[in-house]
Design a protein around this motif. Structure first.
Motif, PDB file in Angstrom:
ATOM      1  N   THR A  19      45.908 -61.754  34.078  1.00 29.55           N
ATOM      2  CA  THR A  19      44.686 -61.520  34.850  1.00 29.55           C
ATOM      3  C   THR A  19      43.480 -62.173  34.182  1.00 29.55           C
ATOM      4  OG1 THR A  19      43.289 -59.863  35.867  1.00 29.55           O
ATOM      5  CG2 THR A  19      44.111 -59.350  33.695  1.00 29.55           C
ATOM      6  N   HIS A  20      42.475 -62.484  34.958  1.00 26.81           N
ATOM      7  CA  HIS A  20      41.229 -62.989  34.410  1.00 26.81           C
ATOM      8  C   HIS A  20      40.110 -61.967  34.620  1.00 26.81           C
ATOM      9  CE1 HIS A  20      40.952 -64.151  38.678  1.00 26.81           C
ATOM     10  NE2 HIS A  20      39.700 -63.801  38.516  1.00 26.81           N
ATOM     11  N   LEU A  21      40.434 -60.792  35.140  1.00 28.77           N
ATOM     12  CA  LEU A  21      39.408 -59.796  35.454  1.00 28.77           C
ATOM     13  C   LEU A  21      39.196 -58.889  34.245  1.00 28.77           C
ATOM     14  CD1 LEU A  21      40.858 -59.001  38.949  1.00 28.77           C
ATOM     15  CD2 LEU A  21      38.750 -60.233  38.526  1.00 28.77           C
ATOM     16  N   GLU A  22      38.057 -59.080  33.567  1.00 27.00           N
ATOM     17  CA  GLU A  22      37.804 -58.360  32.315  1.00 27.00           C
ATOM     18  C   GLU A  22      37.930 -56.852  32.487  1.00 27.00           C
ATOM     19  OE1 GLU A  22      35.451 -60.226  33.849  1.00 27.00           O
ATOM     20  OE2 GLU A  22      34.397 -61.549  32.452  1.00 27.00           O
ATOM     21  N   LEU A  23      37.497 -56.362  33.650  1.00 27.60           N
ATOM     22  CA  LEU A  23      37.382 -54.916  33.800  1.00 27.60           C
ATOM     23  C   LEU A  23      38.735 -54.233  33.958  1.00 27.60           C
ATOM     24  CD1 LEU A  23      34.264 -54.837  36.096  1.00 27.60           C
ATOM     25  CD2 LEU A  23      34.385 -54.153  33.732  1.00 27.60           C
TER      26      LEU A  23
END
Lengths: 315, 488, 246
Positions: free
Chosen positions: A204-208
């Motif tokens: 994933t590239h979604l930090e959250l």
């Protein structure tokens, strides 16, 4: 310290360091092909590591030695496990360290070092990743301990080499309820511990939403290469342990070249097959909501507990 | 219907319109040279439009704030203040909206004599984010630079552990001065700008712009041209909705469905290319008509429809995906109504707003799409897209049928004495409103653009109350609001 | 038989505690000592005098020695419990099961591995000097201490997992502008994790004892006559009892 142990202590770490990025590459390739993508090739993780190694070293402002040492500790702990645990040979180079509790503690130490590094950055993402990782770790470690303990009860020893040898002597044990329960518990735990789906999404590239990746967000260059290498090694180590605890055939019990070659081949094949199965399985699952993960882990803990109970009652 | 008022009379008129079920669709400032003027556009279904023009005192340009009557009005007023220096008196939250803190005080970019932007500095200090009181609360700053291909926006979460207590979205990082670029262009030259208001909504914005120009000229457009335009509008809906469907699956790490959605999207983009010669459907719509090179093949669209239906069914039959979507970040019907949300977001919360039916430009009537789930959660927004996908395909098929192979229709453009016009279009995100004012020579004097995202952005933090941090990306994707359309 | 039942439960309890202990350690050390100071007071903190450090140092050193060479206290343990469960000098062996653990060898192995890895990195990685860089702030400008993870937050996910056990009380107050409930004026957050053992067990016991004491107070109002009366009645009662039972 036997000759077999010494040979194992040299061959195993070399094999795991060299092979684990290829394992990650293989898993990514399998997933890409199953999703209808071309994929970057099996050797891509090694190319990434080479690229990262050539970059300059970066120290984020405000971080301390904890941040700088964590990647080294992470790799070192995994390396020690690779040396001592029975992967290619049943004998260990450092027999007292091949103990079940020592191996689990070493792997946990690496995770703790990384979590502290995440907190050391002082960023929201680092802390978030550390908090999530420790929440999962706090539930994973007990299961790991209990599951392997269940296997050690019949053998009367917590030495991993002894557990593997005893299974080799008495193959019927593999299909006992204790083994099956412990195996299922261990598989769930390994998925959680190595940050695979449905617990964490490694791509994933979604930090959250990240767990592992959020923790190491501040690493760059050679430091990041170490972290990536260590993650790959941990995955190989866990899969190797799983393979040899339940399907130890092929492992070298004598120090002859043929036995060693068979041992190496057996490990590569077993870990490779497990990796491909894991990657193929990931195509069909989605990521769990964060607070559903503990439910999954509680389930695996219960299975491990049943395995221990069974090992005491069904002797 | 246009009414000219004094500032003092505004609240009463606006209040009575809102009472009658009108919604505030647009507020625009105008620089008439000697004085400023504020224009309020109210719309209601069926196609009713009321404009209130408020000329302002040249020395103290002030309007009484309508923020108490309508939530959207409060935001429009802040925008107008930032761009024109028109002060909304007695505004409950008079902070800057469009202009960031480094913009100099007293410089208003939309004024005719604004000139080039002066030196930027740190004049007003950082934006005053609301701090949540209480022990152990920390803040997660995300953006304006994001890891994915997203526009610039800063999100400030106040969080304890994983629980979101408060979220503030700060946008308007890249003000492009787009509305001012229209100034003094001919409508034909305005097209290239309208196509680029928001890259994924080329047709929606171009069509709204053309409808506004045609409205100003009182131009009757041939029915065939409107049909071609409607086909293009639905084609745009198709490729964007399947992108969102895939992205929602990807955000719960079910990437195999995203791969297939991307495949379908590519197929649709190639259809777009054969229809208009441009993958994002540019260059086909112009004032007075529309021209395409070919009409989409209904059989191919039917095959795509079956493909997408399978993707949606596969997504929802996965229990983990269904669990992640169901009940996540619900926006209730009341909240959606109060905030004035539009489009997909509004329909997922049970509202029936849809400019294709409320303000139709086509004489043919199509039935409204019925939505099976309107709980306002991520699943509802996912299903609304899936259901609209199906009905868009059937609309395109029947429109292509009506056209019978005709690919071009144009009305002769008259350089009449047009003054102002409004275009309302249901783009794939929601209702787009353009309002143009023409100068005596037929060139554009002022273009005001309102993207549905302007109304929908405030709904995102409201929906996120009691949601955990890792569910934010999924929620954000389910809204999928435009940065560019919002930040003109 | 008792061991058969107790052993799995004991193992589970020990394992769970170990997991939670690791999380607690990371929280306490990570939030307490790492990253930038989180408050004004922490920013102004300075080192204690060396005499105070020495005391802590001795205790810390003792912990390290004990961890590396636990055999050192084995004689003392044996003296206390008779037969010890472990034996050995460098490598500790369990008495009843085959199991061995050598903290010293393990530590040595780890140090050797660390040195090897550090050496390899030195050889393989670029020779350019380490450079300082800004923390990743997503382009939003420098980060404040408020953006650091807090201890409360660190524990929140685990607390949520054990929600049924610890039963935290939490409360979020949102106050709005009068004009609209979507214009938020302020948000306040409050959370309390009451100690359930204290509330359920100690509380009632203490309450009972206090009630007993209050009841006793009525018997002793400070009147000498009454105390004489108590004595008189007690003696009479005793005499009657003796007469009857004899």
């Amino acid at each position: 310290m036997s000759a077999l142990g010494v040979v194992g202590g040299v061959v195993q770490p070399v094999l795991i360091v060299a092979g684990s990025p290829l394992l990650v590459g293989l898993m990514r390739q399998v997933r890409a092909r199953l999703e209808g993508r071309a994929g970057a090739g099996v050797a891509q993780p090694w190319r990434d590591l080479r690229k990262l190694m050539r970059k300059e070293q970066i120290t984020p402002r405000g971080t301390s030695e904890v941040f700088r040492l964590a990647p080294l500790v992470l790799v070192a702990t995994t390396l020690v496990v690779a040396v001592v645990a029975p992967f290619v040979t049943t004998d260990s180079a450092l027999d007292p360290a091949a103990d079940l509790f020592a191996v689990v503690a070493l792997l946990a130490l690496g995770a703790v070092a990384l979590a502290l590094a995440g907190l050391d950055t002082g960023t929201a993402f680092g802390g978030m990743g550390a908090s999530r990782e420790m929440t999962i770790l706090a539930l994973v470690e007990p299961t790991l301990l209990v599951a392997i303990f269940a296997l050690s009860v019949r053998v009367g020893s917590t030495n991993l080499g002894a557990i593997v040898s005893s299974t080799l002597d008495d193959p019927a044990r593999v299909i006992s309820p204790v083994s099956l329960l412990a195996a299922v518990a261990l598989i769930l735990v390994i998925i959680a511990e190595t940050g695979r789906l449905p617990v964490d999404n490694p791509s994933t590239h979604l930090e959250l939403t990240m767990v592992h990746e959020a923790m190491v967000l501040e690493y760059a260059g050679p430091d990041l290469a170490l972290v990536e290498l260590a993650s790959a090694m941990r995955l190989s180590v866990f899969l190797g342990l799983l393979a040899n605890l339940f399907l130890p055939w092929g492992i070298a019990a004598t120090a002859t070249p043929v036995a060693l070659l068979v041992g190496i081949l057996a490990l590569v094949v077993k870990v490779g097959v497990l990796g491909v199965l894991l990657a193929a399985g990931e195509v069909f699952v989605a990521k769990l909501r964060l607070f559903r993960v503990p439910e999954l882990l509680a389930g695996s803990f219960l299975l491990a507990l049943l395995a221990v109970a069974a090992s005491f009652f069904l002797v | 219907m246009i009414t000219t008022l004094t500032p003092a009379d505004l609240p009463e008129h606006a209040g009575s319109l809102l009472q009658q079920g009108f919604r505030l669709a647009l507020v625009a400032g105008h620089d008439d040279g000697d004085r400023l003027r504020a224009v309020y556009l109210f719309t209601a279904a069926p196609d009713r439009r009321v404009e209130l023009h408020v000329p302002l005192d040249p020395d103290t340009p002030e309007v009484p704030s309508l923020a108490r009557l309508s939530f959207a009005a409060g935001r429009f007023e802040r925008e107008m203040h930032d761009l024109f220096g028109i002060v909304p008196t007695d505004h409950p939250l008079p902070q800057r909206l469009v202009r960031h803190f480094h913009w100099p005080r007293g410089w208003y970019p939309m004024l005719a004599d604004a000139g080039d932007p002066p030196e930027f500095g740190d004049v007003d200090g950082p934006y005053p984010f609301r701090t949540v009181e209480g022990p152990g609360v920390y803040e997660i700053p995300v953006g304006p630079v994001h890891a994915g291909m997203i526009g610039p926006g800063h999100f400030r979460f106040s969080v304890v552990g994983e629980t979101i207590l408060n979220l503030k979205a700060r946008l308007w990082f890249v003000h492009r001065g787009l509305e001012k670029l229209f100034h003094r262009r001919t409508p034909e030259h305005g097209i290239e700008l309208a196509e680029r208001v928001s890259g994924d909504t080329s047709v929606g914005h171009t069509l709204a712009f053309c409808l506004a120009v045609e409205d100003a000229h009182q131009l009757a457009v041939p029915e065939d041209a409107q049909r071609i335009r409607a086909i293009l509008l639905e084609l745009e809906r198709l490729y964007n909705h399947i992108t969102d469907i895939g992205a929602l699956c990807n955000d719960v790490a079910y990437s195999v469905l995203n791969a297939h959605s991307q495949r379908v999207r590519e197929r649709l983009l190639r259809i777009n290319d054969t229809v208009t010669g441009h993958r994002l459907l540019r260059g086909a719509i112009h004032p007075g008509g529309a021209t395409v090179t070919a009409l989409p093949d209904p059989r191919e669209l039917a095959a795509i429809g079956a493909d997408v239906a399978e993707i949606v069914a596969l997504a929802l039959s996965n229990t983990v995906v269904a669990d992640r979507f169901t009940g996540t970040a619900p926006l209730s019907h009341d909240q959606a109504t109060d905030l004035g949300t539009l489009g997909v977001v509004a329909r997922a919360s049970g509202l029936t707003t849809d400019a294709r039916h409320d303000h139709p430009f086509l004489s043919a009537e199509f039935p409204r799409t019925t939505h099976t789930r309107t709980d306002g959660d991520v699943l509802s927004r996912f299903l609304v897209r899936a259901e609209e996908f199906t009905s868009s395909i059937s609309q395109i098929t029947s429109l292509a049928d009506m056209l019978g192979g005709r690919t071009s229709a144009t009305a002769p453009v008259t350089t009449g004495t047009g003054r102002s016009g409004v275009g309302i279009v249901e783009g794939w995100r929601g209702t787009i409103v353009h309002r143009v004012e023409l100068a005596g020579d037929g060139s554009l004097n002022r273009v005001k653009i309102v993207d549905p995202s302007f109304f929908n952005w405030p709904a995102l933090p409201v929906a996120l109350a009691d949601t955990i941090v890792p569910d934010f990306p999924l929620t954000n994707k389910s809204f999928n609001l435009s940065y560019a359309g919002n930040d003109l | 038989m008792a061991a058969t039942v107790a052993m799995p439960v004991a193992v589970a309890a020990v394992a769970l505690t170990a997991g939670l202990a690791v999380a607690t350690f990371v929280k306490a050390f990570g939030v307490g000592f790492l990253a930038k100071p989180r408050s004004e007071a922490a920013m102004a903190a300075h080192e204690s005098p060396s005499t105070m450090l020495a005391g802590m140092g001795v205790a810390g050193l003792a912990c390290v020695v004990l961890a590396l060479w636990p055999a050192g206290i084995l004689p003392a343990v044996r003296a206390a419990v008779g037969e010890a469960a472990v034996s050995g000098e460098v490598t500790l062996r369990l008495t009843h099961v085959t199991g061995a653990l050598s903290p010293l060898l393990l530590t040595l192995g780890l140090v050797v591995a660390l040195v090897v890895v550090a050496g390899v990195v030195r050889l393989a990685a670029t020779r350019r000097a380490r450079r300082e860089a800004r923390l990743w702030d997503c382009g939003g400008g420098p980060m404040s201490a408020r953006m650091e993870y807090t201890a409360t937050s660190f524990a929140e996910p685990l607390q949520r997992v054990f929600d049924d056990v610890v039963q935290p009380e939490l409360d979020v107050d949102v106050s709005h502008h009068e004009e609209s409930r979507y214009l938020v004026r302020a948000v306040a957050y409050r959370r309390k994790v009451p100690d359930r053992i204290e509330r359920r067990l100690y509380g009632p016991v203490l309450d009972m004892i206090a009630a007993w004491g209050r009841a006793g107070r009525g018997l002793a109002p400070g009147s000498v006559h009454r105390y004489l009366g108590y004595g008189f009645y007690a003696v009479c009662g005793l005499l009657i009892l003796l007469t009857v039972t004899r």
